[in-house]
Design a protein around this motif. Structure first.
Motif, PDB file in Angstrom:
ATOM      1  N   ASP A 280      53.709 -34.758 -13.628  1.00 23.87           N
ATOM      2  CA  ASP A 280      52.329 -34.461 -13.255  1.00 23.87           C
ATOM      3  C   ASP A 280      52.269 -33.152 -12.484  1.00 23.87           C
ATOM      4  O   ASP A 280      53.200 -32.803 -11.749  1.00 23.87           O
ATOM      5  N   SER A 281      51.172 -32.433 -12.653  1.00 23.20           N
ATOM      6  CA  SER A 281      50.902 -31.264 -11.824  1.00 23.20           C
ATOM      7  C   SER A 281      49.560 -31.489 -11.136  1.00 23.20           C
ATOM      8  O   SER A 281      48.953 -32.556 -11.267  1.00 23.20           O
ATOM      9  N   ASP A 282      49.091 -30.504 -10.420  1.00 28.69           N
ATOM     10  CA  ASP A 282      47.856 -30.676  -9.655  1.00 28.69           C
ATOM     11  C   ASP A 282      46.665 -31.029 -10.538  1.00 28.69           C
ATOM     12  O   ASP A 282      45.862 -31.900 -10.201  1.00 28.69           O
ATOM     13  N   ASP A 283      46.528 -30.345 -11.671  1.00 27.34           N
ATOM     14  CA  ASP A 283      45.342 -30.547 -12.503  1.00 27.34           C
ATOM     15  C   ASP A 283      45.629 -31.224 -13.841  1.00 27.34           C
ATOM     16  O   ASP A 283      44.697 -31.540 -14.585  1.00 27.34           O
TER      17      ASP A 283
ATOM     18  N   LYS B  49      56.457 -19.851 -15.452  1.00 25.36           N
ATOM     19  CA  LYS B  49      56.540 -21.309 -15.372  1.00 25.36           C
ATOM     20  C   LYS B  49      57.600 -21.834 -16.339  1.00 25.36           C
ATOM     21  O   LYS B  49      57.964 -21.161 -17.300  1.00 25.36           O
TER      22      LYS B  49
ATOM     23  N   ARG C  41      57.178 -29.154 -18.630  1.00 28.06           N
ATOM     24  CA  ARG C  41      56.135 -29.477 -17.647  1.00 28.06           C
ATOM     25  C   ARG C  41      55.393 -30.754 -18.018  1.00 28.06           C
ATOM     26  O   ARG C  41      54.855 -31.448 -17.148  1.00 28.06           O
TER      27      ARG C  41
ATOM     28  N   LYS D 235      47.722 -34.456 -15.345  1.00 32.74           N
ATOM     29  CA  LYS D 235      48.497 -35.660 -15.018  1.00 32.74           C
ATOM     30  C   LYS D 235      49.119 -36.238 -16.295  1.00 32.74           C
ATOM     31  O   LYS D 235      48.731 -37.302 -16.780  1.00 32.74           O
TER      32      LYS D 235
END
Length: 288
Positions: free
Chosen positions: A149-152, A139, A145, A154
């Motif tokens: 936002d990512s899936d889990d 990653k 990162r 924010k």
């Protein structure tokens, strides 16, 4: 550390269920920990609200509100609470990898390169994160990162949920965190000396930049060279998608200037007391 902070916040909210609002005030690395934690604690669960008057909405036959009189709205919460202030003091928001982002190294390229390679030996995983040298499972670096936002998690939605975001930064004499990284600015965006003014009430507050998102539209990159410049630019663009108040601090005339990194938050009163006006500035502008 961010996961542990999130767990602690949840424990506090369960212990005191009457609490309704939440703010974060963090210093140095703690600001990054807090940014991670709010990404974990963010919730935008929907709720139904009544639209129109009671007379028009009430259905006498079914003794319930008609569906036409209800609308769905989304209310962002942090740990189930209303987010108010997110405030950082001397936090390396852009990491420590760029030129003069760790002033202790005097801006010498060979020392900065060496620090990037060996930071994990001194500060463990946090060192890798600060110098953008981590790559968990292939990653991107964590700090990169954390500007999206990512899936889990924010991260940016959580920052946006706060009523205000404030970055206090040492303009000089901070040996641990550079001015650019703590104020989330490009080099050419730093206030010039002829713009700096003094305030009698807050003698060490030398410049205040109001709530704005001008960084979104500024496409000129930081002049720090190569891949580091690209990473720094991505972080600046990501973080300035939300508005920030920036408060620049200088202890240039203080005997405590050489410990500015701790003085900005009055870590120890007898050693860092000159930073009291900075703390009072934060309190006086705190949103309740």
């Amino acid at each position: 550390m961010g996961e542990r902070l999130a767990e602690e916040v949840l424990l506090v909210t369960r212990r005191w269920p009457e609490v309704q609002k939440i703010s974060f005030v963090a210093h140095s690395l703690g600001g990054l920990v807090a940014r991670y934690a709010i990404g974990r604690l963010y919730d935008d669960s929907s709720k139904l609200e009544r639209v129109g008057s009671t007379r028009n909405c009430f259905n006498e036959e079914k003794t319930e509100y008609s569906k036409q009189c209800l609308k769905q709205s989304y209310e962002a919460k942090i740990a189930g609470l209303e987010p108010m202030n997110f405030i950082t003091f001397a936090t390396p928001h852009l990491g420590s990898r760029g030129n003069k982002q760790l002033p202790l190294l005097c801006g010498l390229p060979f020392l900065e390169r060496r620090a990037s390679q060996t930071a994990h030996l001194v500060a463990g995983r946090s060192g890798k994160h600060l110098f953008l040298m981590d790559s968990d499972g292939g990653k991107p670096p964590l700090l990169l990162r954390m500007v999206d936002d990512s899936d889990d998690l924010k991260f940016m939605s959580a920052l946006h949920a706060f009523k205000r975001r404030v970055a206090y930064a040492n303009a000089n004499y901070d040996q641990m965190v550079g001015w650019r990284t703590s104020s989330i600015r490009r080099q050419h965006e730093l206030p010039k000396s002829n713009l700096i003014v003094n305030d009698e009430k807050y003698p060490h507050i030398v410049y205040v930049e109001g709530d704005n998102t001008s960084g979104i539209y500024n496409t000129e990159s930081s002049n720090v060279g190569g891949q580091t410049a690209e990473l720094e630019e991505k972080m600046i663009r990501g973080l300035t998608k939300v508005s920030w108040e920036r408060v620049d601090v200088s202890f240039q005339t203080s005997k405590q200037r050489y410990v500015a990194h701790s003085t900005i938050q009055v870590k120890t009163y007898w050693l860092n007391s000159d930073g009291a006006d900075v703390v009072y500035h934060m309190i006086d502008n705190f949103h309740l």
